[in-house]
Scaffold this motif. Sequence first.
Motif, short mmCIF file in Angstrom:
data_model
loop_
_atom_site.label_atom_id
_atom_site.label_comp_id
_atom_site.label_asym_id
_atom_site.label_seq_id
_atom_site.Cartn_x
_atom_site.Cartn_y
_atom_site.Cartn_z
N ILE A 62 0.75 -1.28 0.03
CA ILE A 62 0.10 -0.02 -0.09
C ILE A 62 0.91 1.19 -0.24
O ILE A 62 0.36 2.39 -0.40
N HIS A 69 5.88 -1.81 -6.35
CA HIS A 69 4.21 -2.18 -6.08
C HIS A 69 3.95 -3.59 -6.99
O HIS A 69 3.44 -4.41 -6.43
N PHE A 80 -6.53 -13.67 -3.62
CA PHE A 80 -7.83 -12.71 -3.57
C PHE A 80 -8.42 -12.47 -4.91
O PHE A 80 -9.38 -11.38 -4.87
N ILE A 124 -9.51 -13.70 8.03
CA ILE A 124 -8.19 -13.26 7.62
C ILE A 124 -7.29 -14.04 8.35
O ILE A 124 -6.08 -14.67 7.86
N ALA A 213 -5.66 -3.91 7.10
CA ALA A 213 -6.56 -3.52 6.30
C ALA A 213 -7.76 -4.46 5.99
O ALA A 213 -8.96 -3.89 5.69
N GLY A 214 -7.64 -5.65 6.45
CA GLY A 214 -8.54 -6.52 5.98
C GLY A 214 -9.78 -6.40 7.28
O GLY A 214 -10.92 -6.90 7.25
N THR A 218 -13.65 -3.93 7.10
CA THR A 218 -14.88 -5.10 6.80
C THR A 218 -16.03 -4.76 7.92
O THR A 218 -16.97 -5.10 7.89
N LEU A 221 -17.95 -1.98 7.03
CA LEU A 221 -18.77 -2.19 6.15
C LEU A 221 -20.13 -2.84 6.51
O LEU A 221 -21.21 -2.45 6.17
N PRO A 259 -16.35 3.06 4.34
CA PRO A 259 -15.68 2.44 5.72
C PRO A 259 -14.31 3.24 5.52
O PRO A 259 -13.74 3.68 6.65
N MET A 263 -7.48 8.71 2.10
CA MET A 263 -6.16 8.11 1.74
C MET A 263 -5.04 9.27 1.35
O MET A 263 -5.53 10.40 1.14
N ILE A 288 -12.13 10.24 -0.09
CA ILE A 288 -12.82 9.49 -0.63
C ILE A 288 -14.49 9.66 -0.28
O ILE A 288 -15.25 9.58 -1.03
N GLY A 317 -10.71 2.47 -3.70
CA GLY A 317 -9.75 3.30 -4.25
C GLY A 317 -9.83 3.10 -5.65
O GLY A 317 -10.93 2.85 -6.22
N PHE A 322 -6.02 -0.44 -5.98
CA PHE A 322 -7.35 -0.69 -6.10
C PHE A 322 -7.26 -1.84 -4.84
O PHE A 322 -6.47 -2.93 -5.10
N CYS A 323 -8.07 -1.77 -3.96
CA CYS A 323 -8.37 -2.65 -2.80
C CYS A 323 -8.28 -4.17 -3.23
O CYS A 323 -9.00 -4.72 -3.94
N GLY A 325 -8.41 -6.76 -1.09
CA GLY A 325 -9.32 -7.45 -0.42
C GLY A 325 -10.72 -7.23 -1.00
O GLY A 325 -11.71 -7.75 -0.23
N ALA A 329 -14.30 -8.49 0.93
CA ALA A 329 -15.09 -7.87 1.81
C ALA A 329 -16.52 -7.81 1.21
O ALA A 329 -17.50 -7.84 2.06
#
Length: 376
Positions: A62, A69, A80, A124, A213-214, A218, A221, A259, A263, A288, A317, A322-323, A325, A329
């Motif tokens: 991230i 990356h 995933f 997770i 992150a996970g 969630t 959400l 959620p 960023m 966001i 994102g 882009f996420c 997960g 989720a």
Amino acid sequence: PFPYYERMRETAPVYYDEQSGSWHVFRYDDVQRALSEYATFSSHMGGDDASGTGQLFSLSLIATDPPRHRQLRSLVTQAFTPKAVDALAPRIAGLTDELLEGIADRGSADLIKALAYPLPVIVISELMGIPAQDRERFKRWSDVIVSQTRAGSASEDHTAANMEMTEYFLALIDERRSRPGQDLISTLLAAEIDGQKLTVPELLGFCALLLVAGNETTTNLIGNAVLCLAENPGTMERLLREPALIPQTIEEVLRFRSPVQSMYRLTVAETTLGDEVIPAGAPIVAWIGSANRDERQFQRPAEFDVDRGHNRHLAFGHGIHFCLGAPLARLEARIVLEALLARLPGLSLEQGVHLERMDSTIVYGVKALLVSWQPA
Ligand code: HEM
């Protein structure tokens, strides 16, 4: 935050905050650009002067830019993909049933505590091969880490939580090195980029990222989805008749109560955003939560509308970051909503209970969600 966002989109859509020295971005098009134009807006926030978590994350996906990356991300994309994640559906449904079993005949509960918090942690943890008895400790670590809202402002609690988490993962990595399994940590231990294994700090960054992150995201959400449904009882009745609408309902929750509200990026060159010229080396906060309510992009943005077409929200994102997960989720949220509708009939918020928001400008959700229903 939403009235504030609206005012900022109108009056100061790209705003320089002198106190923090950062630039705040509020409109959809600008947020989308800041999130995706990685050659100008870097995700590398610099680990050297950052707090403990900053350092931990600074080598993770991230917080890296291409080409590193892309290489790091390719190591975990397989785990995933929607297909890989769909294979987890029976297990997630089983876990959801187990958690609801414990409360169904009570008629009321805190849904965050009973379901929205434990479910993503267990999922997770299982993906990472973390023993069941260790899960509880995650709660404190991720709470402390998420409650830190500004980079570089590490509290004592925060530093301690980081040290404990780092030690825990170091031991886990060692253990997995000697006895590899089918889990993500073992996959990362075996992986090579250009013939080189990941370094220990890189492995730690991955673990910390997946953990934070996970989970919290969630959980929120799920909590935010229940809030949206409780506010719109008509929607709940409709979903009972037309469960096929659940996925688009979740997308609308992601837009309406995102959620992740913000960023960070760092400009690597001078650039123009809106009417403002931003110098190189400037911290950027991409809102966001504001982009997802921008009237330039969405009609009647302040309305929760499950029939909204063309819902191109930025909750996960945009672009190369882009996420990862997102399929997981979405799947967890769908299974949970289906189960809630089926097993907790007449679900509604407890009257007169104050909804306390999480202490964070990044993560958006409630700390507790007291609901009641007609017990079985
Ligand atoms: C990236 C949101 C769930 C793992 C992101 C980003 C956002 C986001 C906005 C982009 C960050 C950026 O552009 O800098 C969310 C939300 C979630 C969620 C709202 C739940 C509703 C998850 C889950 C996992 C996960 C369940 C893992 C199991 C990641 C990872 C990245 C990421 C690894 C970094 C991807 C990259 O940099 O290439 N997420 N996330 N997220 N997310 Fe999620």
